[in-house]
Design an enzyme around this catalytic site. Structure first.
Site, PDB file in Angstrom:
ATOM      1  N   PRO A  42      -2.677  -1.071   0.348  1.00  0.00           N
ATOM      2  CA  PRO A  42      -3.318  -2.515   0.367  1.00  0.00           C
ATOM      3  C   PRO A  42      -2.186  -3.486   0.926  1.00  0.00           C
ATOM      4  CG  PRO A  42      -3.103  -1.999  -1.713  1.00  0.00           C
ATOM      5  CD  PRO A  42      -2.991  -0.872  -1.140  1.00  0.00           C
ATOM      6  N   GLU A  43      -2.498  -4.296   1.994  1.00  0.00           N
ATOM      7  CA  GLU A  43      -1.711  -5.214   2.428  1.00  0.00           C
ATOM      8  C   GLU A  43      -2.591  -6.401   2.483  1.00  0.00           C
ATOM      9  OE1 GLU A  43       0.883  -4.101   5.965  1.00  0.00           O
ATOM     10  OE2 GLU A  43       0.898  -2.074   5.321  1.00  0.00           O
ATOM     11  N   HIS A  86      -7.601   7.069 -14.546  1.00  0.00           N
ATOM     12  CA  HIS A  86      -6.872   6.115 -14.135  1.00  0.00           C
ATOM     13  C   HIS A  86      -7.654   4.765 -13.805  1.00  0.00           C
ATOM     14  CE1 HIS A  86      -3.975   9.324 -13.060  1.00  0.00           C
ATOM     15  NE2 HIS A  86      -4.807   9.794 -11.832  1.00  0.00           N
ATOM     16  N   ARG A  92      -1.391   5.450  -9.390  1.00  0.00           N
ATOM     17  CA  ARG A  92       0.242   5.668  -9.294  1.00  0.00           C
ATOM     18  C   ARG A  92       0.791   4.547  -9.957  1.00  0.00           C
ATOM     19  NH1 ARG A  92       0.979   7.113  -2.952  1.00  0.00           N
ATOM     20  NH2 ARG A  92      -0.986   8.595  -3.201  1.00  0.00           N
TER      21      ARG A  92
END
Length: 281
Positions: free
Chosen positions: A2-3, A94, A113
């Site tokens: 994601p930017e 997660h 992550r």
DNA sequence: AGTGTCGCCTGAATGC
DNA sequence: TGCATTCAGGCGACAC
């Protein structure tokens, strides 16, 4: 990955889904992500009405009626998923944080992550917080101008690609959009930032804004209310010009491929850079 | 102060 | 087939 455009799309989806609703409770399924969750986080959110969703850089800001603001960052692998009926949701691997809402829906923050962030601060302290104090301007705001960029790049010896990914120069530009913007501006990513001429800086400034705006528009148009059918927010199909296209033709390519070998992949600052050496000078 | 490198973390892809 | 290694990357920490 994601930017800024992905985060913007997630924010718009969240805004549609949960603004003006009330948080029942925040379920923290582990002690932290990139950083430990702050003391009292869940308590400060319980029974709080959500007044607005905003974005600063790649951070999602969830404003609460109390004046507190939840600060979320998706890191590398973070995802926000909207679940209509809370009881339908069985937590998966997660799923680290679940925002339970009073109307029986929930928002799931999943981050394999764990490079993501979840923090909270009083709205009045936001600009001075450790997440925001050092940040440069928003690329789509008017204070990000060719004159500003010229001043920030002057005397910078670092490569232009590294420079535009520096959050102190301008926020929201990550590895993908840096490559795409430099391709659009026809600038070699390895050039020292200070060597760009005024016309090139102006082209780069326009390209940064253009690639981000285009991506935001794609996110808005391709998905109804920014929400995918599985409830996931903010991700959509992209057509990169150069990113992840090593050896392929660049967009609008007229380069002699056998001679150039197509799009090049190099490493800068430990990260892959993709560019067309024939067209980016 | 400016600049460059490292490491966090896990899953996917690749190598043997 | 299966195990080990490499790679992805935002960004703070650290070294120089």
């Amino acid at each position: 990955m994601p930017e800024l455009p992905e985060v913007e799309t997630v924010c718009r989806g969240l805004d549609k889904a949960i603004t003006r609703k009330t948080l029942a409770r925040l379920e923290l399924r582990r002690k932290g992500l990139r950083f430990p969750f702050p003391r009292g986080l869940a308590q400060r959110c319980a029974q709080q009405r959500i007044t607005a969703i905003r974005r600063r850089a790649k951070y999602i800001l969830i404003h609460l009626a109390s004046g507190d603001v939840l600060i979320a960052h998706l890191g590398m692998s973070g995802r926000m998923v909207i679940v209509d009926r809370d009881e339908k949701h069985t937590p998966e691997k997660h799923d680290h944080v679940i925002f339970h809402l009073m109307d029986g829906s929930c928002v799931v923050f999943n981050d394999a992550r764990r490079f993501g962030v979840l923090d909270i601060a009083a709205e009045k302290d936001l600009a001075q917080s450790r997440h925001f104090a050092h940040l440069g301007p928003e690329p789509l705001d008017t204070d990000f101008s060719p004159a500003y960029l010229t001043q920030k790049l002057a005397d910078k010896k670092t490569a232009i690609k590294i420079a535009i990914m520096d959050q102190a120069v301008v926020v929201g530009v990550g590895n993908i959009y840096a490559a795409e913007a430099l391709f659009e501006a026809k600038i070699d990513p390895t050039r020292a930032a200070s060597t760009l001429k005024p016309a090139e800086i102006k082209k780069l400034w326009a390209a940064i804004r253009h690639v981000l705006e285009k991506a935001i528009a794609a996110g808005g148009s391709s998905i109804r209310d920014y929400v995918q059918s599985d409830g996931e927010l903010g991700y959509f199909q992209h057509q990169w010009a150069v990113y992840d296209k090593e050896g392929e033709k660049c967009r609008g390519c007229t380069c002699p491929l056998p001679k150039t070998g197509g799009i090049k992949r190099i490493t800068q600052g430990g990260r892959s850079t993709f560019y067309c050496a024939a067209r980016q000078k």
